[in-house]
Design a protein around this motif. Structure first.
Motif, mmCIF file in Angstrom:
data_model
loop_
_atom_site.group_PDB
_atom_site.id
_atom_site.type_symbol
_atom_site.label_atom_id
_atom_site.label_comp_id
_atom_site.label_asym_id
_atom_site.label_seq_id
_atom_site.Cartn_x
_atom_site.Cartn_y
_atom_site.Cartn_z
ATOM 1 N N ALA A 4 -17.470 5.804 -5.455
ATOM 2 C CA ALA A 4 -17.878 7.208 -5.429
ATOM 3 C C ALA A 4 -17.055 8.043 -6.399
ATOM 4 C CB ALA A 4 -17.733 7.756 -4.007
ATOM 5 N N THR A 5 -15.905 7.520 -6.825
ATOM 6 C CA THR A 5 -15.005 8.267 -7.708
ATOM 7 C C THR A 5 -15.187 7.919 -9.183
ATOM 8 O OG1 THR A 5 -13.323 6.567 -7.303
ATOM 9 C CG2 THR A 5 -13.246 8.537 -5.928
ATOM 10 N N ASP A 6 -16.184 7.093 -9.538
ATOM 11 C CA ASP A 6 -16.315 6.709 -10.953
ATOM 12 C C ASP A 6 -17.178 7.676 -11.762
ATOM 13 O OD1 ASP A 6 -18.974 6.025 -10.380
ATOM 14 O OD2 ASP A 6 -18.594 3.872 -10.352
ATOM 15 N N GLY A 7 -17.717 8.722 -11.101
ATOM 16 C CA GLY A 7 -18.408 9.784 -11.820
ATOM 17 C C GLY A 7 -19.818 9.456 -12.266
ATOM 18 N N LEU A 8 -20.404 8.356 -11.778
ATOM 19 C CA LEU A 8 -21.748 7.953 -12.193
ATOM 20 C C LEU A 8 -22.739 8.122 -11.053
ATOM 21 C CD1 LEU A 8 -20.881 4.618 -14.069
ATOM 22 C CD2 LEU A 8 -21.235 6.884 -15.079
ATOM 23 N N SER A 9 -23.989 8.386 -11.402
ATOM 24 C CA SER A 9 -25.053 8.428 -10.411
ATOM 25 C C SER A 9 -25.395 7.004 -9.993
ATOM 26 C CB SER A 9 -26.294 9.095 -11.001
ATOM 27 O OG SER A 9 -26.852 8.256 -12.019
ATOM 28 N N PRO A 10 -26.074 6.816 -8.849
ATOM 29 C CA PRO A 10 -26.451 5.458 -8.437
ATOM 30 C C PRO A 10 -27.225 4.696 -9.507
ATOM 31 C CG PRO A 10 -26.743 6.972 -6.609
ATOM 32 C CD PRO A 10 -26.397 7.811 -7.797
ATOM 33 N N ASN A 11 -28.186 5.332 -10.167
ATOM 34 C CA ASN A 11 -28.949 4.639 -11.211
ATOM 35 C C ASN A 11 -28.058 4.253 -12.382
ATOM 36 O OD1 ASN A 11 -31.343 4.749 -9.803
ATOM 37 N ND2 ASN A 11 -32.029 6.659 -10.765
ATOM 38 N N ALA A 12 -27.152 5.156 -12.757
ATOM 39 C CA ALA A 12 -26.239 4.850 -13.852
ATOM 40 C C ALA A 12 -25.266 3.743 -13.453
ATOM 41 C CB ALA A 12 -25.479 6.107 -14.260
ATOM 42 N N GLN A 13 -24.864 3.709 -12.187
ATOM 43 C CA GLN A 13 -23.979 2.639 -11.713
ATOM 44 C C GLN A 13 -24.673 1.282 -11.795
ATOM 45 O OE1 GLN A 13 -22.996 4.254 -7.837
ATOM 46 N NE2 GLN A 13 -20.926 4.816 -8.486
ATOM 47 N N ILE A 14 -25.913 1.226 -11.380
ATOM 48 C CA ILE A 14 -26.649 -0.041 -11.425
ATOM 49 C C ILE A 14 -26.730 -0.548 -12.856
ATOM 50 C CG2 ILE A 14 -28.925 -1.070 -11.107
ATOM 51 C CD1 ILE A 14 -29.233 0.726 -8.636
ATOM 52 N N GLU A 15 -27.012 0.354 -13.781
ATOM 53 C CA GLU A 15 -27.101 -0.059 -15.186
ATOM 54 C C GLU A 15 -25.738 -0.494 -15.719
ATOM 55 O OE1 GLU A 15 -28.506 1.720 -19.548
ATOM 56 O OE2 GLU A 15 -28.893 2.846 -17.698
ATOM 57 N N ALA A 16 -24.692 0.250 -15.363
ATOM 58 C CA ALA A 16 -23.361 -0.031 -15.919
ATOM 59 C C ALA A 16 -22.730 -1.287 -15.337
ATOM 60 C CB ALA A 16 -22.444 1.164 -15.678
ATOM 61 N N TYR A 17 -23.050 -1.600 -14.078
ATOM 62 C CA TYR A 17 -22.348 -2.685 -13.388
ATOM 63 C C TYR A 17 -23.172 -3.974 -13.279
ATOM 64 C CZ TYR A 17 -18.715 0.624 -11.840
ATOM 65 O OH TYR A 17 -17.689 1.534 -11.792
ATOM 66 N N GLN A 18 -24.310 -4.053 -13.967
ATOM 67 C CA GLN A 18 -25.115 -5.282 -13.865
ATOM 68 C C GLN A 18 -24.388 -6.487 -14.455
ATOM 69 O OE1 GLN A 18 -28.959 -4.507 -15.573
ATOM 70 N NE2 GLN A 18 -29.807 -3.794 -13.628
ATOM 71 N N THR A 19 -23.586 -6.258 -15.463
ATOM 72 C CA THR A 19 -22.730 -7.312 -16.010
ATOM 73 C C THR A 19 -21.301 -6.796 -16.030
ATOM 74 O OG1 THR A 19 -23.056 -6.588 -18.298
ATOM 75 C CG2 THR A 19 -24.566 -8.274 -17.445
ATOM 76 N N TYR A 20 -20.366 -7.720 -15.808
ATOM 77 C CA TYR A 20 -18.960 -7.314 -15.759
ATOM 78 C C TYR A 20 -18.102 -8.493 -16.177
ATOM 79 C CZ TYR A 20 -14.742 -4.916 -14.217
ATOM 80 O OH TYR A 20 -13.528 -4.305 -14.193
ATOM 81 N N GLU A 21 -17.101 -8.230 -17.003
ATOM 82 C CA GLU A 21 -16.176 -9.275 -17.411
ATOM 83 C C GLU A 21 -14.799 -8.985 -16.838
ATOM 84 O OE1 GLU A 21 -14.417 -11.581 -21.367
ATOM 85 O OE2 GLU A 21 -15.817 -9.905 -21.599
ATOM 86 N N VAL A 22 -14.301 -9.906 -16.035
ATOM 87 C CA VAL A 22 -12.972 -9.772 -15.453
ATOM 88 C C VAL A 22 -11.942 -10.179 -16.500
ATOM 89 C CG1 VAL A 22 -11.435 -10.511 -13.596
ATOM 90 C CG2 VAL A 22 -13.883 -10.254 -13.159
ATOM 91 N N ILE A 23 -10.863 -9.406 -16.608
ATOM 92 C CA ILE A 23 -9.837 -9.631 -17.618
ATOM 93 C C ILE A 23 -8.590 -10.218 -16.962
ATOM 94 C CG2 ILE A 23 -8.408 -8.545 -19.405
ATOM 95 C CD1 ILE A 23 -11.394 -8.466 -19.968
ATOM 96 N N ASP A 24 -8.019 -11.236 -17.592
ATOM 97 C CA ASP A 24 -6.787 -11.847 -17.094
ATOM 98 C C ASP A 24 -5.583 -11.053 -17.601
ATOM 99 O OD1 ASP A 24 -4.955 -13.637 -15.970
ATOM 100 O OD2 ASP A 24 -4.974 -14.936 -17.748
ATOM 101 N N ASP A 25 -5.430 -9.852 -17.043
ATOM 102 C CA ASP A 25 -4.338 -8.990 -17.475
ATOM 103 C C ASP A 25 -4.147 -7.904 -16.427
ATOM 104 O OD1 ASP A 25 -2.301 -7.951 -19.000
ATOM 105 O OD2 ASP A 25 -3.563 -7.332 -20.683
ATOM 106 N N LEU A 26 -3.043 -7.206 -16.519
ATOM 107 C CA LEU A 26 -2.841 -6.002 -15.723
ATOM 108 C C LEU A 26 -3.564 -4.872 -16.439
ATOM 109 C CD1 LEU A 26 -1.557 -4.333 -13.472
ATOM 110 C CD2 LEU A 26 0.541 -4.214 -14.845
#
Length: 678
Positions: A4-26
């Protein structure tokens, strides 16, 4: 996951989070950066930086200099064995011993001294215990504003075998020391009196106003037997034999004949004193200590709070008999030798009371039916096991047999009190203390209130689980995996009060289910403004575990506790003190790690942080290996979508170089402009 704190609407969240790459770093906000201070294997005095660094305490000794004290909790067996030779440049007979044992435990303690296998086991266990305990290193701030190591005479290690060959025993205060000094008893005696070999399983801790550091010995039961006799003496080391396979090294105290009743305590060390190798204050109780909340006020008794990090573990408070005259006087350490240990009893109406662990306290166990898991373990231990009460009749029979704690435990008055403190968890069960949800940290706020992180509300089939009247899910029904943060206020804000009030101020879990977006709160840190910083403690095997669907093959909904994988890597969060009820993501950790021990410098410009067990599940990431996994995700408002998540397999942190061994390390986090963080 979408927040809820990422500033995106539900539709924008779905588009932004459909793919995600986890990074091996802090991974930090873009205006922040970190620098590595020290890593496993680097020299400290005549020893080395240990494994799985946990609690951190930075005590500034002057302008731009100070002492960083580090807990080293345990070794992650699989990755420790895999990387030991490449990091330390020497070898151990790991495969040879594992092949000889063929996945069978062995009582190495009972082997003859001249047995070749015993010598090899001693070699392995010595190295494993060296990588646990405490460390003190000297830091100075350079011209760029970065804290860097400045090795000096103060730097030293206190390991799991300190005293075994070097004479640097740890000391003991309080009633249990009388048990240690016994020359005859029902159980095992190590013949060292109140001298103690080493400290291990050092998890979280606390820092006193007089400049000492407190370290909690947590999962000691993996290395020495936990169960004790009615007189407080130990089970034989033979009761927990040595074991090794390609993933685990346990029973490390067996081959050295360590007495189990000497572990599971709070250790105090003065980092500024190079001759101080630690004192175990037995008045604070023996159990699986996760942290120490330190409350010290002029004219009042000291109050130290700690939790027992087990499923069904209790919250405790130690209150000194005498009051504090000067909070910065190092003589205050003497107050820890004499006082009362209490265990918390929570009421469903938001009130509670402190029950003394004393011989005169009435026996009054709670009903197992009030807990998730329907199990309560009761003393005394027989044949190394406690009574497993699963029905109300067993509780009634127990109360008929024993009227007070003094009826259960034996010895002189001091020895009897010592035996109760040695067996604190089970004694607390006997008097009706509330079973809780893995209390992992206790932190005092500027106003004197206590914040407690309860990590997980699921039960254990042998240990039991939390009180179902207190530890409720957002829906108020089933046992809840994702944890809570509680705020506790003593009556009249008195540290010696015997009653209190409490409320849950944050709940873990997915936002769509009423959670804050985090899972399994662990270490807490309160900054100078009263904001809460929190790191999470998801189990290694659950991080990024695929969740392709939220229904099973029959189309029925899967229990919410099975969705830990959606939360990704362990993370760090910021909870503003203004009470807006939201948690803000600050950082995510490297692969398969846990972030621990956050600690601010006095000027608020540096946030020290420990990164433990990167690569714990898969070890070294080989040739940049990655996997793509499917996740059935939800937006904070409940819209469903599928996510494809790419995850490295194993870790190469902190170097990030191809095929480099992952190493637990301590880092310092800064704003890039070196300004104040909060």
């Amino acid at each position: 996951m979408p927040l809820a704190t990422d500033g995106l609407s539900p539709n924008a969240q779905i588009e932004a989070y459909q793919t995600y790459e986890v990074i091996d770093d802090l991974v930090l906000p873009e205006e922040f950066e970190y620098r590595t201070i020290a890593s496993w294997g680097e020299a400290i005095g005549n020893s080395r930086f240990g494994y799985n660094n946990d609690y951190l305490s930075f005590i500034e000794s002057g302008e731009n200099e100070g002492y960083l004290t580090i807990n080293f909790e345990y070794i992650s067996g699989g990755v420790w064995m895999q990387t030991y030779t490449s990091v330390l440049g020497k070898s151990l007979p790991l495969a040879e011993v594992a092949a000889q044992l063929k996945k069978q435990p062995i009582d190495a303690f009972s082997l003859p001294q001249n047995n070749p296998l015993k010598a090899k086991i001693q070699q392995i266990c010595q190295e494993a215990l060296i990588d646990q305990g405490l460390g003190v290193i000297t830091l100075k701030r350079d011209e760029k504003g970065n804290w860097v190591r400045q090795p000096g005479t103060i730097d030293r290690r206190v390991t799991g075998i300190s005293g075994l060959t070097d004479g640097r025993y740890l000391k003991a205060t309080g009633p249990a020391a009388a048990v240690f000094r016994k020359t005859q008893g029902e159980g095992y005696l190590d013949k060292l009196g109140d001298r103690i070999i080493g400290t291990f399983a050092n998890c979280a801790g606390g820092t006193t106003p007089w400049g000492t550091v407190l370290s909690g010995e947590e999962n000691f039961q993996a290395q020495v037997p936990e169960a004790v006799y009615r007189d407080g003496t130990s089970s034989s080391p033979s009761q927990l034999p040595f074991y090794i396979d390609n993933e685990e090294v346990s029973g490390q105290g067996n081959v050295f004949g360590l007495a189990g009743n000497k572990y599971g305590w709070i250790v105090e060390i003065d980092p500024a004193n190079p001759n101080d190798y630690g004192t175990k204050h037995t008045g604070l109780g023996r159990y699986r200590h996760e942290a120490v909340g330190v409350r010290v006020e002029t004219g009042k008794p000291i109050a130290f709070y700690s939790g027992c990090d087990r499923r069904s573990g209790h919250l405790y408070k130690f209150v000194s008999r005498q009051s504090v005259t000067n909070p910065t006087d190092k003589a205050n350490s003497q107050l820890l030798a004499d006082g009362t240990l209490y265990a918390a009893k929570f009421n469903a109406d938001g009130t509670g009371s402190w029950l003394p662990l004393a011989p005169s306290t009435p026996v009054n166990p709670d009903s197992p039916s009030n807990t998730f898991g329907n199990v309560l373990l009761l003393p005394p231990a027989e044949n190394n096991r406690y009574l497993k009460a699963e029905a109300d009749k067993q509780i009634q029979d127990f109360k008929q047999k024993y009227k007070t704690l003094g009826d259960i435990y034996t010895g002189t008055p001091e020895e009897r009190q010592g035996a109760i403190l040695i067996d604190a968890h089970y004694a607390a069960n006997a008097i009706g203390a509330t079973c809780t949800a893995r209390p992992e940290d206790t932190e005092i706020a500027p106003d004197g209130s206590l914040y407690i992180a309860f990590t997980s509300g699921l039960p254990d089939k042998e240990e039991g689980g939390p009180d179902k009247r207190i530890f409720k899910s957002p829906q108020g029904d089933a046992a809840y995996e994702y944890g809570w943060v509680m705020r506790l206020v003593e009556t009249e804000n008195d540290p010696a009060a015997t009653t209190f009030s409490w409320e849950m101020v944050a709940t873990g879990g997915e936002p769509s289910a009423g959670g804050g977006g985090f899972a399994n709160p662990d270490n807490l840190l309160l900054d100078a403004k009263g904001n809460v910083w929190m790191v999470t403690d998801m189990s290694t095997g659950k991080m990024n575990a695929a969740v392709p669907s939220r229904v099973d093959d029959k189309g029925e909904a899967i229990n919410r506790s099975k969705f830990s994988g959606v939360f990704g890597n362990n993370s760090m969060w910021f909870l503003p003190q203004d009470g807006d009820g939201k948690a803000y993501l600050f950082a995510t950790g490297p692969m398969e790690c846990e972030m621990t021990g956050p600690f601010f410098s006095q000027d608020g410009k540096t946030l020290f942080l420990a990164i433990q067990h990167p690569g714990e599940a898969n070890g070294t990431c080989q040739n940049g290996a990655k996997e793509t996994r499917e996740f059935a995700m939800l937006t904070p408002t409940g819209e469903a979508f599928q996510q494809q998540r790419t995850c490295p397999v194993g870790s190469n942190w902190p170097s990030g170089e191809a095929n480099a061994a992952p190493k637990p390390s301590v880092v310092a986090i800064y704003r890039k402009d070196r300004g104040t963080i909060v």
